[in-house]
Design a protein around this motif. Structure first.
Motif, PDB file in Angstrom:
ATOM      1  N   VAL A 166      -3.289   4.766  -2.107  1.00 41.38           N
ATOM      2  CA  VAL A 166      -4.106   5.141  -1.254  1.00 41.38           C
ATOM      3  C   VAL A 166      -3.894   6.443  -0.998  1.00 41.38           C
ATOM      4  O   VAL A 166      -2.929   7.215  -0.678  1.00 41.38           O
ATOM      5  N   TYR A 199       0.912  -1.245  -0.107  1.00 43.24           N
ATOM      6  CA  TYR A 199       0.191   0.160  -0.031  1.00 43.24           C
ATOM      7  C   TYR A 199       1.022   1.073  -0.124  1.00 43.24           C
ATOM      8  O   TYR A 199       1.864   1.381   0.851  1.00 43.24           O
ATOM      9  N   ILE A 241       0.680   4.766   0.794  1.00 45.61           N
ATOM     10  CA  ILE A 241      -0.232   5.752   1.446  1.00 45.61           C
ATOM     11  C   ILE A 241       0.217   7.201   1.435  1.00 45.61           C
ATOM     12  O   ILE A 241       1.349   7.491   1.622  1.00 45.61           O
TER      13      ILE A 241
END
Length: 93
Positions: free
Chosen positions: A89, A51, A53
């Motif tokens: 994200v 991920y 982020i």
């Protein structure tokens, strides 16, 4: 005792200050930015998926919200993805 304390402090920073936690099979993001920060980014490996982020303050006139892989996302629990995949994200506060 120094070896264990480094990992503990990293956990406190990520979970307590930045608001990124894990519970069972879910990655939660209750994003927070310390005063004086405009943004932060991190890479988080969770269940084999990566991920990327980004948490940032919304620009003037821009709505707060979340995107996962460019799609609007509601809630604090991020989707769980297949191991070996990469996902973006973005959270605007």
């Amino acid at each position: 005792w120094y070896t264990g304390s480094a990992a503990w402090y990293l956990g406190v920073l990520i979970e307590g200050v930045l608001g990124i936690t894990t519970q069972l099979d879910v990655l939660h993001v209750q994003a927070a930015l310390p005063e004086g920060w405009d943004r932060f980014s991190m890479r988080r490996l969770f269940r084999g998926a990566t991920y990327h982020i980004l948490v940032r303050r919304a620009a003037p006139g821009e709505e707060a919200g979340s995107l996962v892989d460019g799609q609007a996302w509601e809630g604090e629990a991020l989707p769980t993805f297949k191991a070996g995949t990469d996902h973006g994200v973005e959270i605007r506060l």
